[in-house]
Design a protein around this motif. Structure first.
Motif, mmCIF file in Angstrom:
data_model
loop_
_atom_site.group_PDB
_atom_site.id
_atom_site.type_symbol
_atom_site.label_atom_id
_atom_site.label_comp_id
_atom_site.label_asym_id
_atom_site.label_seq_id
_atom_site.Cartn_x
_atom_site.Cartn_y
_atom_site.Cartn_z
ATOM 1 N N ASP A 221 100.689 -89.459 1.989
ATOM 2 C CA ASP A 221 99.227 -89.478 1.947
ATOM 3 C C ASP A 221 98.671 -88.165 1.375
ATOM 4 N N LEU A 222 99.303 -87.704 0.274
ATOM 5 C CA LEU A 222 98.867 -86.475 -0.395
ATOM 6 C C LEU A 222 98.670 -86.725 -1.884
ATOM 7 N N ARG B 158 89.520 -81.715 2.813
ATOM 8 C CA ARG B 158 90.182 -83.017 2.960
ATOM 9 C C ARG B 158 91.486 -82.872 3.746
ATOM 10 N N LEU B 159 92.242 -81.804 3.474
ATOM 11 C CA LEU B 159 93.480 -81.580 4.229
ATOM 12 C C LEU B 159 93.170 -81.321 5.706
ATOM 13 N N GLU B 160 92.073 -80.636 5.978
ATOM 14 C CA GLU B 160 91.665 -80.393 7.360
ATOM 15 C C GLU B 160 91.257 -81.709 8.028
ATOM 16 N N ALA B 161 90.535 -82.552 7.300
ATOM 17 C CA ALA B 161 90.114 -83.851 7.846
ATOM 18 C C ALA B 161 91.320 -84.738 8.161
ATOM 19 N N LYS B 162 92.404 -84.577 7.397
ATOM 20 C CA LYS B 162 93.641 -85.322 7.655
ATOM 21 C C LYS B 162 94.436 -84.712 8.812
ATOM 22 N N LEU C 91 96.008 -81.754 8.726
ATOM 23 C CA LEU C 91 97.197 -81.035 8.251
ATOM 24 C C LEU C 91 97.040 -79.519 8.245
ATOM 25 N N GLN D 186 97.082 -81.482 -3.379
ATOM 26 C CA GLN D 186 97.273 -81.265 -1.943
ATOM 27 C C GLN D 186 98.726 -80.905 -1.653
ATOM 28 N N GLN E 45 100.705 -81.083 12.843
ATOM 29 C CA GLN E 45 100.933 -82.242 11.974
ATOM 30 C C GLN E 45 101.354 -81.776 10.575
#
Length: 151
Positions: free
Chosen positions: A43-44, A83-87, A89, A48, A109
């Motif tokens: 999912d990257l 976006r990475l923070e929202a995921k 990660l 990312q 994660q």
């Protein structure tokens, strides 16, 4: 040299098949397409993924040094990090030493995703199906070209 001969040389120089930039562009697009199914499993996106590789190597970095490392400006990097923070990660925080500085670190994660990502480089080597020495020489040539063009 006649004007006609000079014009003929210029036409040859503008031939698409003779352009290094087009070969690099085409190879870059093909590389991105080859990465896509591997990174979809994580999912990257590719950008990312390269940010995560820096974080897996260093765990915590400032946004400025991260941008320098991955050659991205803050206008591109900031939304990507959000976006990475929202995921879940990464964690974006202020530096303890200077509140003007944003520091990016891996979440639990994000740390655990590294294990899943470890198969990606080998899968790409298999897809490239070229001798390792040739791929290393190609990378070194691209790195030298990048350094020359960034002067």
């Amino acid at each position: 040299m006649s004007k006609l001969s000079e014009q003929s040389d210029q036409v040859v120089n503008l031939s698409l098949d003779k352009q290094l930039c087009f070969s690099l562009y085409s190879a870059s697009n093909a590389m991105s397409r080859a990465y896509r199914p591997l990174l979809d499993k994580l999912d990257l996106t590719y950008l990312q993924y390269i940010v995560m590789m820096v974080l897996w190597e260093h765990d915590s970095v400032s946004v400025k040094s991260l941008g320098e490392r991955v050659h991205l400006d803050s206008g591109t990097l900031t939304p990507l990090l959000k976006r990475l923070e929202a995921k879940g990660l990464v964690i974006r925080a202020r530096s303890e030493h200077d509140e003007r500085v944003r520091v990016i670190s891996l979440s639990e994660q994000g740390v655990s995703l590294q294990q899943q990502a470890e198969s990606v480089p080998q899968a790409m080597l298999c897809q490239a199906d070229m001798p390792l020495e040739e791929l290393q020489a190609l990378k070194q040539g691209c790195d030298r070209l990048f350094a020359k063009l960034m002067k």
